[in-house]
Structure formats: structure tokens, C-alpha cells
Design a protein around this motif. Sequence first.
Motif, mmCIF file in Angstrom:
data_model
loop_
_atom_site.group_PDB
_atom_site.id
_atom_site.type_symbol
_atom_site.label_atom_id
_atom_site.label_comp_id
_atom_site.label_asym_id
_atom_site.label_seq_id
_atom_site.Cartn_x
_atom_site.Cartn_y
_atom_site.Cartn_z
ATOM 1 N N SER A 1 7.598 79.808 -58.367
ATOM 2 C CA SER A 1 8.357 79.342 -57.197
ATOM 3 C C SER A 1 9.750 79.952 -57.127
ATOM 4 N N CYS B 1 12.644 69.887 -57.563
ATOM 5 C CA CYS B 1 12.541 69.940 -56.092
ATOM 6 C C CYS B 1 12.480 68.534 -55.503
ATOM 7 N N ASP C 1 17.320 67.452 -60.555
ATOM 8 C CA ASP C 1 16.645 67.230 -59.266
ATOM 9 C C ASP C 1 16.282 68.543 -58.591
ATOM 10 N N ARG C 2 17.113 69.565 -58.774
ATOM 11 C CA ARG C 2 16.820 70.848 -58.129
ATOM 12 C C ARG C 2 15.639 71.541 -58.821
ATOM 13 N N ASP D 1 11.928 66.945 -51.579
ATOM 14 C CA ASP D 1 11.352 68.102 -50.874
ATOM 15 C C ASP D 1 12.357 69.230 -50.648
ATOM 16 N N THR D 2 13.308 69.366 -51.574
ATOM 17 C CA THR D 2 14.255 70.474 -51.466
ATOM 18 C C THR D 2 13.578 71.765 -51.910
ATOM 19 N N PRO D 3 13.985 72.906 -51.375
ATOM 20 C CA PRO D 3 13.348 74.174 -51.744
ATOM 21 C C PRO D 3 13.631 74.534 -53.197
ATOM 22 N N PRO D 4 12.726 75.248 -53.856
ATOM 23 C CA PRO D 4 12.956 75.644 -55.258
ATOM 24 C C PRO D 4 14.095 76.646 -55.367
#
Length: 536
Positions: A405, A270, A266-267, A273-276
Amino acid sequence: MCEALDIHHTFTVNQIENGDIICFQKRPKSCNQHLYPSVKLFLEHVHKLTKEGRKICALEEEIVEFRRLSDLNIAANLECTQLRHERDNAILQVDEFRGQNDLVRLQIEEAKKECDQLRHELDNAMRQIDALLNQNTVGRIQIEEAKMECSQLKHERDNAVRQVDELWDRNSQFILEFRFTCLEQATEHFKDLCKIGDTEYGCVYKGIINNTTVAIKLSKSESLFQQEVSVLRQGGRHANIVTFVGMCSEVSALVYEWLPKGNLEDRILCADDTPPLSWHIRTQIIREVCCALLFLHSHKPNASVHGDLRPCNILIGADYRSKLYNFGMSTLFLQPGSCPPNLTSRLPYTDPEFLTIGDLTPLSDVYSLGVIILRLLTGMPPLAITKKVREAFRSDNLHLLIDKSAGDWPYTQAKQLALLGLRCVEMTREKRPDLTEVWTVVEALVRKPPAPSCPAHFICPILQEIMNDPQMASDGFTYEAEAIRRWLDGGSNRSPMTNLALPNRVLIPNRALRSSIQEYLQASVAKAVSSLNLNL
């Protein structure tokens, strides 16, 4: 002659003759005779009554005045009583203030005496400092003795760590058992809002037990539950492996520590809408996964193989520290002739030789690690990623595939990681590097080289940089304040150095070390300026 008239009788103006006087007299109803036969007598009586009425009114006014004066007198007496009471209170307060003033005077005198005593002690301390400065030889001897004592303490600490590890191994069979009602309360009866994942291994819920957030996994089957418990019993504790809290045999549930950042898959994508992830964090994750695999592979007599190393089985903590999850479980799915669930997502990470031979080895995990390295480097999906990176590497276009990113990834480091990842994903195991070799490369990339000739104790063990605000934790090691606070705020209660439980979360400023670092930095700046002037 006075004539009586009916009070209710009405008459016109024409009926009243000149000189007529109309008077009304109030009389008892029982009286039928006229009291006054003439107007003169009536008027005389009225005149007398008026004088008496005036006297009565005067007397009534005097009575009212007397009453008013009496009320004023009473009010004055009450006010006088109140004033006396306030006066008495004021006298008491004055006496109390006088007593406090005397006490303050005594305290001031005592403070003056204490100040004189401190001045005297300061003078003695200054004399002692001067004496110590004149005893350089003795100071050097004491420093050497302190170093020897420190070395001895480190040796004792290492022995203590080994003893704790031995005790842990002896008690590895003990696992905390939870009641099903406890898990129901923790998850509000397994409400859908608490559900955070559903995989082939089981449904995972977020819950709170004893004011601590945990992850509760309901295994898909009894065999999965027993296999996972068996693996956890044989495994051990490691900073980069999810901590096992306990289990509930009633419903085949396992309780793990809660990692708020979710999984690595998930990371990378992103999700929500989590930051890269920055390139610093990505290289750190590669290092931590490699470290955890080394731990698993070091198990005796048989090495533990994860077997299902994918980003979805790597969880991320609040401080972006990564931990392995669901290791040792894949053997239940990867039986000969069986079709494992989620084959499409598993296949890019699966060792090709396993698909032909049917056995898992530590080099199978190395293959999976290689795919993860390439994914973190490029941010691309796993399918055919090896072919794309190899072609870009050969055509010297690797910089076009690096995930922008992640920030300004140093190209030299990115190139080394790409080369390492390609070596790990070789089709045959004999061409892949051993995990120890992988660790050597990754550790050299992650660890930031300290300044030339910089004393080792000036470097923060977490950041690998010279410390600006050194703080000593309860494990006896000194860290950069921001780094150790981030470590503690992330929910970790173990030492970053020894992985032992911290006695407390108290941080003590290491002022002596800070002064030494500042002196070193000032001397380095002066040396650099002097060198620059010479060159000019």
C-alpha cells in the motif's frame, strides 16, 4: 280628468281601458292635493322640464370637459416642468462629460509623455546593459564580491541563530500560564466531542485559543504534570518535537500545538479510512524521528532519552511532518518492580536490556526506532516483527513482506532499511549501531541525489530536487513554490532551514534563479541530444 293613484296600489290588465295613461308624480309628503288636474298639463310640464334638463346636462358636460382640459393643462405644465428639469440635468451632465473629456485628454497627454520618458529610460537601460556586457571582468569581480558578501551574511545569520538559541535557553524557564476558564472556553467546558484521546499520560482535548487550534492535555496526576513540565523546561525547541504552548497549574493541564493528522499508529493502520502513507512519506518520517532523537540525545551534561518511543507518541502534521510527543515521561511508569500501564503495547518497543538491567540509555531509543522502521516498511503489527523480517531477509523473500500500500518502494532502499532496522533491534546494546550511524544511513536514503554537476543553489532544500518555480521566502532562502506553500499551509510559521520564526508569509519569485535553471536544463538537454547523435 286626472285621477290620483296610490303608488302601492296594484291592478290587473282588465282594469286598464283603451286610452288610459298612467303617470306617477313624485311630490312632497306634506302635500295632499293633486298638482296637475290634467294629463296634458302634466305632459307639458314634463316637456318643459326635459328641455331645461337637457340644457343642464349640456352645461354639466361642458363643465366636465372644462375640468378635463384643466387637468390636462395642469398635467402638461407638470410634464413641462419635469422636462425642463431633465433638460437642465442633461446640460449639467454634458458639461460634466466635457470636463471629464478634457481631463482624459490631459491624462492621455501625460501618459504619452510618460511613455516617451519610459522609452528614453529603456534606451538608457539598454545602453547600460550593453556597457555591462562589455565589462565581463568587472562583472566577475562583482560576482566574487557578492559571493564573499553572501558568505559573510551566512556567517552573521549563523551567529544570530546561535544568539537566539542562547536567548531561548536563558528564557526556557518562562512558560505561558493559562487560566482554567480559558481552557474551558477553548474546549466548550471539556465537551466529549472535543475529546480526541485518553492515554496513561492524560486526556487530550482539541480546543481553540485566540483563534488558534491547540491540543490540551489534562494530566492523570500531579506527579505526571510536574515531570512533564520539568522535561519541557530542560528540553528545547526542534522542528520535529511537538511545540509546547503553555500550561494551567490549576488543573495540571498542558497546551501543545495542534497536529491534524493524528498519531503515526493510526496512520499505519489507516484509521478512519485515511489513505495509506506513501513510501516517500515513511522514509521522511524515519528521518525526522531520527533527527529529533539526535537532538534529545545531544543534551548536556546528560542526554535526554525518550524512553517510550512508539508510533502513538509520534504525531503527524498537515504536511505529514512528524513530531515526537510524551518524551522523558516513562520513568514514572517504569520503576523497578512496578507493572506499567499498557504493557502489551509497550513491550514490543521496549529495550530488552532495560527489562533486565533497569536503566534507559540512548541505545534504548535506537531499539524502539528499529521496531518503528520495520513497521513502516512492512505495515505489520509489532509483535514478533523482528523474527519475521529476519527470516524473510535470510531467505531472500523480503519483497513479500514490504507493504504494497506504500507504493513502488525501491527495493534497494527497502532492503537497506530492513537491514538497518534489524541492526537496531539487536538484543544487546553493544551490537546496536549508534544513532549517528543510523542518521548517516537514513539521511543518504532520504536525500535525493541532485543531477550531476548541478549547482547546489538550484536544489530545493525541502524536496531536494531541481526547482521549477523558485520562490524566495522571508528567511532569505529559495524553495520550490509548491513545497514552501505546502509547508506554510500546513500551519508552520518557521523557516524550514533555520527553524526560526518567519517574519511574514510573503513569497517573492526568484526570476533570476529561474532563468539560470532553465538555461542549465536547456544546455543539459542539448548536450544529451548531441551525445545521442554521436552514439548513433
